[in-house]
Scaffold this motif. Structure first.
Motif, PDB file in Angstrom:
ATOM      1  N   GLU A 206     -80.306  -2.452 -66.457  1.00  0.00           N
ATOM      2  CA  GLU A 206     -81.589  -2.689 -67.096  1.00  0.00           C
ATOM      3  C   GLU A 206     -82.613  -1.767 -66.434  1.00  0.00           C
ATOM      4  OE1 GLU A 206     -81.632  -7.298 -68.431  1.00  0.00           O
ATOM      5  OE2 GLU A 206     -81.785  -6.972 -66.266  1.00  0.00           O
ATOM      6  N   PRO A 207     -83.383  -1.010 -67.213  1.00  0.00           N
ATOM      7  CA  PRO A 207     -84.375  -0.126 -66.613  1.00  0.00           C
ATOM      8  C   PRO A 207     -85.528  -0.937 -66.046  1.00  0.00           C
ATOM      9  CG  PRO A 207     -84.651  -0.156 -68.989  1.00  0.00           C
ATOM     10  CD  PRO A 207     -83.423  -0.989 -68.692  1.00  0.00           C
ATOM     11  N   GLY A 208     -86.175  -0.384 -65.027  1.00  0.00           N
ATOM     12  CA  GLY A 208     -87.294  -1.105 -64.440  1.00  0.00           C
ATOM     13  C   GLY A 208     -88.115  -0.232 -63.526  1.00  0.00           C
ATOM     14  N   ALA A 209     -89.243  -0.758 -63.098  1.00  0.00           N
ATOM     15  CA  ALA A 209     -90.116  -0.034 -62.169  1.00  0.00           C
ATOM     16  C   ALA A 209     -89.420   0.163 -60.831  1.00  0.00           C
ATOM     17  CB  ALA A 209     -91.427  -0.799 -61.984  1.00  0.00           C
ATOM     18  N   GLY A 210     -88.667  -0.839 -60.388  1.00  0.00           N
ATOM     19  CA  GLY A 210     -87.866  -0.733 -59.173  1.00  0.00           C
ATOM     20  C   GLY A 210     -86.436  -0.452 -59.551  1.00  0.00           C
ATOM     21  N   GLN A 258     -91.641  -3.435 -57.210  1.00  0.00           N
ATOM     22  CA  GLN A 258     -92.913  -2.720 -57.139  1.00  0.00           C
ATOM     23  C   GLN A 258     -94.097  -3.656 -57.338  1.00  0.00           C
ATOM     24  OE1 GLN A 258     -92.866   0.948 -56.611  1.00  0.00           O
ATOM     25  NE2 GLN A 258     -90.884   0.113 -55.944  1.00  0.00           N
ATOM     26  N   ALA A 259     -95.190  -3.347 -56.644  1.00  0.00           N
ATOM     27  CA  ALA A 259     -96.377  -4.210 -56.699  1.00  0.00           C
ATOM     28  C   ALA A 259     -96.954  -4.309 -58.095  1.00  0.00           C
ATOM     29  CB  ALA A 259     -97.436  -3.682 -55.726  1.00  0.00           C
ATOM     30  N   HIS A 260     -96.800  -3.262 -58.909  1.00  0.00           N
ATOM     31  CA  HIS A 260     -97.367  -3.304 -60.257  1.00  0.00           C
ATOM     32  C   HIS A 260     -96.445  -4.002 -61.258  1.00  0.00           C
ATOM     33  CE1 HIS A 260     -94.855   0.350 -60.361  1.00  0.00           C
ATOM     34  NE2 HIS A 260     -94.779   0.159 -61.668  1.00  0.00           N
TER      35      HIS A 260
END
Length: 315
Positions: A206-210, A258-260
């Protein structure tokens, strides 16, 4: 990024493109794999049920690295397999590990490389979904070994003939959100920088910020490309050894939460394919191989690396 990590069709792959990509990054994206529709989704749905269970329930199925069952948070630090990284913090993940369904009949060997799988009674759907998925992935992995040999102008069975009764491990990795794990320690990742140990790894993610990053020669750390219908495939240490280090073991990492995106909760399906436990891997000699390397036996080659990433004693 597509020119660095190309997408190839298993049914009509360009041999030269495969060879070039595996020399540069050790990574491909693969389509044309003919996986059953919904197979990955069924595994994820059952896995989320399991991971949502109370810790005291999951603890009944806990194992150490290399075992079959639940790998709790904190038991792996993949970066530790790399030189000089012995103090790396543990990876920010939990996993459920599954292995081959058919033992060899050799009690001593089966205890190490073909132990029985552990299926949580609380989530009966996991066994059916994972069995169907792994059966399909074993077929795809065999096709990839044939593609690897053909891309070097060798007989398609050059590698696959060493995987008559292969070992493999299927890890369902959960990367918890920031809201659950808190701020990462300095240098801490969902999975620290490392290479995989076997032949090929087949990843449905699954794609993600982290998310996943790949160390590409001449480019450094780069976000891995993503396509919903493609498997991400990378070369492991054993396959790189077989090619006399012509191909690069795909060095990669999974960024910390990630914080965002504090609520991001990802599940990756990671199928690590190896050869027969007693397979003798004789590296390709120059000029096809890039180095003169000694033959190795699959099982001890893998065991040394598995032991290196374990953070704590057996559960």
């Amino acid at each position: 990024m597509s020119e660095l990590i190309p997408t190839v069709d298993l049914t009509a792959a360009d041999a030269a493109a495969v060879d070039t990509a595996l020399q540069r990054a050790g990574f491909l994206q693969v389509v044309g794999h003919d996986l059953p529709g919904g197979a990955a989704g069924a595994v994820r749905a059952a896995a989320r049920e399991f991971f949502a269970l109370p810790e005291e329930v999951k603890r009944r199925y806990a194992v150490d690295v290399g075992g079959r069952g639940w790998l709790p948070p904190g038991v792996e630090a993949n970066e530790r397999v790399e030189d000089g990284a012995a103090g790396s913090p543990p990876d920010l993940k939990e996993s459920f590990a599954i292995g081959p369904f058919t033992p060899t009949g050799d009690a001593g060997m089966d205890a190490v490389w073909f132990p029985p799988n552990v299926w949580p009674a609380e989530v009966p759907a996991l066994r059916e979904a994972a069995t169907a998925y792994c059966t399909a992935m074993e077929r795809v992995a065999g096709d990839l070994l044939e593609l690897c040999a053909a891309s070097l102008g060798l007989d398609r069975g050059a590698l696959r003939d060493l995987a008559v009764h292969p070992t493999w491990t299927f890890n369902i990795n959960r990367y918890p959100p920031l809201t659950e794990v808190g701020a990462p320690a300095p240098g801490q990742f969902r999975i620290g920088p490392h290479t995989d140990f076997g032949t090929v790894t087949l990843l449905d993610r699954e794609p993600g910020a982290g998310g996943l990053q790949v160390d590409v020669a001449g480019h450094g750390w780069t976000d891995a490309p993503y396509a919903p219908d493609a498997l991400t495939v990378n070369v492991g240490d054993l396959l790189a050894h077989w090619t006399g280090h012509r191909w690069r073991a795909g060095r990669h990492r999974v960024l910390p939460p990630q914080a965002h995106a504090p609520d991001e909760d990802l599940i990756s399906l990671v199928f690590f394919f190896e050869l027969d436990h007693d397979a003798v891997v004789t590296p390709l000699a120059p000029p096809l191989g890039h180095e003169n390397l000694e033959p190795v036996v699959s099982a001890p080659f893998l065991r040394e690396r598995l032991d290196a990433i374990s953070v704590q004693p057996p559960v």
